[in-house]
Scaffold this motif. Structure first.
Motif, PDB file in Angstrom:
ATOM      1  N   LEU A   1      21.037  61.330  24.935  1.00 21.18           N
ATOM      2  CA  LEU A   1      22.070  62.802  25.211  1.00 21.18           C
ATOM      3  C   LEU A   1      22.159  63.545  23.665  1.00 21.18           C
ATOM      4  N   PRO A   2      21.568  64.520  23.780  1.00 19.10           N
ATOM      5  CA  PRO A   2      22.201  65.009  22.637  1.00 19.10           C
ATOM      6  C   PRO A   2      23.226  65.609  22.079  1.00 19.10           C
ATOM      7  N   PRO A   3      23.165  65.628  20.019  1.00 12.33           N
ATOM      8  CA  PRO A   3      24.087  64.732  19.475  1.00 12.33           C
ATOM      9  C   PRO A   3      25.543  65.821  19.850  1.00 12.33           C
ATOM     10  N   GLY A   4      25.186  67.267  20.513  1.00 15.32           N
ATOM     11  CA  GLY A   4      26.565  67.978  20.900  1.00 15.32           C
ATOM     12  C   GLY A   4      26.925  67.541  22.274  1.00 15.32           C
ATOM     13  N   MET A   5      26.376  66.647  22.881  1.00 14.22           N
ATOM     14  CA  MET A   5      26.950  65.922  24.056  1.00 14.22           C
ATOM     15  C   MET A   5      27.742  65.084  24.284  1.00 14.22           C
ATOM     16  N   ARG A   6      27.251  64.047  22.764  1.00 14.69           N
ATOM     17  CA  ARG A   6      28.092  62.731  23.097  1.00 14.69           C
ATOM     18  C   ARG A   6      29.301  63.390  22.725  1.00 14.69           C
ATOM     19  N   VAL A   7      30.195  62.543  23.437  1.00 17.03           N
ATOM     20  CA  VAL A   7      31.734  61.986  23.602  1.00 17.03           C
ATOM     21  C   VAL A   7      32.139  60.310  23.448  1.00 17.03           C
ATOM     22  N   PRO A   8      32.794  60.267  22.260  1.00 21.55           N
ATOM     23  CA  PRO A   8      32.679  59.105  22.266  1.00 21.55           C
ATOM     24  C   PRO A   8      33.300  58.419  23.129  1.00 21.55           C
ATOM     25  N   PRO A   9      33.725  56.695  23.480  1.00 20.11           N
ATOM     26  CA  PRO A   9      34.223  55.887  24.620  1.00 20.11           C
ATOM     27  C   PRO A   9      35.865  55.768  24.138  1.00 20.11           C
ATOM     28  N   VAL A  10      35.943  56.401  23.084  1.00 23.68           N
ATOM     29  CA  VAL A  10      37.767  55.688  22.833  1.00 23.68           C
ATOM     30  C   VAL A  10      37.784  57.454  21.926  1.00 23.68           C
ATOM     31  N   PRO A  11      39.605  56.632  21.820  1.00 19.59           N
ATOM     32  CA  PRO A  11      39.989  57.752  20.862  1.00 19.59           C
ATOM     33  C   PRO A  11      39.676  58.260  19.755  1.00 19.59           C
ATOM     34  N   TYR A  12      39.571  58.665  18.743  1.00 23.65           N
ATOM     35  CA  TYR A  12      38.743  58.779  17.107  1.00 23.65           C
ATOM     36  C   TYR A  12      39.964  59.821  17.173  1.00 23.65           C
TER      37      TYR A  12
ATOM     38  N   ALA B   1      34.146  64.785  13.102  1.00 22.97           N
ATOM     39  CA  ALA B   1      34.656  63.287  13.566  1.00 22.97           C
ATOM     40  C   ALA B   1      34.026  62.483  14.150  1.00 22.97           C
ATOM     41  N   ARG B   2      33.295  63.496  15.385  1.00 24.11           N
ATOM     42  CA  ARG B   2      32.734  63.238  16.218  1.00 24.11           C
ATOM     43  C   ARG B   2      31.472  62.427  15.163  1.00 24.11           C
ATOM     44  N   ARG B   3      30.632  63.571  14.392  1.00 26.41           N
ATOM     45  CA  ARG B   3      29.537  62.661  14.103  1.00 26.41           C
ATOM     46  C   ARG B   3      29.530  62.044  13.381  1.00 26.41           C
ATOM     47  N   ARG B   4      31.193  61.713  12.949  1.00 31.01           N
ATOM     48  CA  ARG B   4      31.360  60.430  12.298  1.00 31.01           C
ATOM     49  C   ARG B   4      31.222  59.000  12.681  1.00 31.01           C
ATOM     50  N   TYR B   5      31.930  58.627  13.900  1.00 33.51           N
ATOM     51  CA  TYR B   5      32.086  57.840  14.564  1.00 33.51           C
ATOM     52  C   TYR B   5      30.572  57.555  15.495  1.00 33.51           C
ATOM     53  N   PHE B   6      29.675  58.261  15.517  1.00 35.33           N
ATOM     54  CA  PHE B   6      28.487  58.304  16.137  1.00 35.33           C
ATOM     55  C   PHE B   6      28.160  57.767  14.875  1.00 35.33           C
ATOM     56  N   GLN B   7      28.209  57.644  13.421  1.00 31.64           N
ATOM     57  CA  GLN B   7      27.220  57.564  12.688  1.00 31.64           C
ATOM     58  C   GLN B   7      27.390  55.712  12.641  1.00 31.64           C
TER      59      GLN B   7
ATOM     60  N   TYR C   1      39.000  58.772  12.927  1.00 29.52           N
ATOM     61  CA  TYR C   1      37.954  60.006  12.200  1.00 29.52           C
ATOM     62  C   TYR C   1      38.379  60.473  12.022  1.00 29.52           C
ATOM     63  N   VAL C   2      39.091  61.492  12.299  1.00 33.67           N
ATOM     64  CA  VAL C   2      40.112  63.117  11.728  1.00 33.67           C
ATOM     65  C   VAL C   2      40.454  62.491  10.698  1.00 33.67           C
ATOM     66  N   ALA C   3      41.340  61.588  10.736  1.00 28.50           N
ATOM     67  CA  ALA C   3      41.976  61.356   9.763  1.00 28.50           C
ATOM     68  C   ALA C   3      41.096  61.659   8.098  1.00 28.50           C
ATOM     69  N   VAL C   4      40.254  60.162   8.763  1.00 26.74           N
ATOM     70  CA  VAL C   4      39.286  60.566   7.557  1.00 26.74           C
ATOM     71  C   VAL C   4      38.527  61.102   6.733  1.00 26.74           C
ATOM     72  N   TRP C   5      37.790  61.867   8.185  1.00 28.12           N
ATOM     73  CA  TRP C   5      37.286  63.335   7.378  1.00 28.12           C
ATOM     74  C   TRP C   5      38.454  64.534   6.614  1.00 28.12           C
ATOM     75  N   LEU C   6      40.439  64.233   6.790  1.00 31.54           N
ATOM     76  CA  LEU C   6      41.198  64.937   6.442  1.00 31.54           C
ATOM     77  C   LEU C   6      41.074  65.162   5.538  1.00 31.54           C
ATOM     78  N   ALA C   7      41.280  63.657   4.959  1.00 34.82           N
ATOM     79  CA  ALA C   7      41.432  63.125   3.709  1.00 34.82           C
ATOM     80  C   ALA C   7      40.381  62.790   2.589  1.00 34.82           C
ATOM     81  N   GLU C   8      38.589  62.522   2.844  1.00 34.54           N
ATOM     82  CA  GLU C   8      37.904  62.610   2.678  1.00 34.54           C
ATOM     83  C   GLU C   8      37.531  64.025   2.002  1.00 34.54           C
ATOM     84  N   ARG C   9      37.982  65.522   3.025  1.00 35.53           N
ATOM     85  CA  ARG C   9      37.692  66.311   2.381  1.00 35.53           C
ATOM     86  C   ARG C   9      38.825  66.567   1.196  1.00 35.53           C
ATOM     87  N   TYR C  10      40.211  65.963   1.343  1.00 33.21           N
ATOM     88  CA  TYR C  10      40.897  66.475   0.365  1.00 33.21           C
ATOM     89  C   TYR C  10      40.650  66.072  -1.028  1.00 33.21           C
ATOM     90  N   LEU C  11      40.157  64.803  -1.011  1.00 31.71           N
ATOM     91  CA  LEU C  11      40.030  64.221  -2.518  1.00 31.71           C
ATOM     92  C   LEU C  11      39.084  65.019  -2.637  1.00 31.71           C
TER      93      LEU C  11
END
Length: 154
Positions: free
Chosen positions: A123-134, A106-112, A137-147
């Motif tokens: 910053l390396p991608p692994g050190m980036r943290v979104p400035p807002v709750p994301y 979800a973090r990767r998707r947020y930064f896309q 994006y976790v829910a989007v990932w769950l839905a897309e993975r399920y589908l």
């Protein structure tokens, strides 16, 4: 005619309902204080938001009605049991899905969707943290993975 039948079977096996419309799922990333919501089809994200956990049931009820949701998905981590119990009374199948790996995906998707600017780009991608709750994006990932795996998951 045979080609059309074959194309319809392919679409049905990749997330279409029997009447040919795209399946619509609502995914929830549950949490103690806030939840992420996403309404998705195999083709697009129709809605996503982060909201207080206390507002979840009413919001889900509204989205199920508005988008014609076929199934509700709930992540299996923090706070999932009471969320599943609360959403089970909405008249749609509720499925618990694995969240393993969802935070980083979800973090990767947020930064896309929101590329870092300024010094944050360095910053390396692994050190980036979104400035807002994301959580949405976790829910989007769950839905897309399920589908994507629905033929295997039911």
């Amino acid at each position: 005619m045979e080609i059309q039948d074959r194309e319809r079977r392919i679409r049905d096996s990749t997330g279409r309902s029997v009447d040919g419309r795209a399946r619509v799922v609502l995914a929830v990333d549950p949490g103690r204080d806030k939840c992420g919501l996403a309404v998705c089809t195999t083709e697009q994200v129709l809605h996503r938001e982060v909201l207080p956990t206390g507002e979840l049931v009413e919001r889900v009820r509204s989205l199920v009605s508005h988008h014609g949701v076929d199934a509700i998905l709930v992540g299996d981590q923090t706070g999932s049991e009471p969320v599943v119990a609360a959403l089970s009374g909405l008249g749609k199948p509720v499925r618990v899905v694995a969240e393993r790996g969802s935070t980083l995906a979800a973090r990767r998707r947020y930064f896309q969707d929101h590329p870092p600017r300024g010094i944050a780009r360095l910053l390396p991608p692994g050190m980036r943290v979104p400035p807002v709750p994301y959580d949405d994006y976790v829910a989007v990932w769950l839905a897309e993975r399920y589908l994507e795996h629905q033929g295997k998951w039911g």
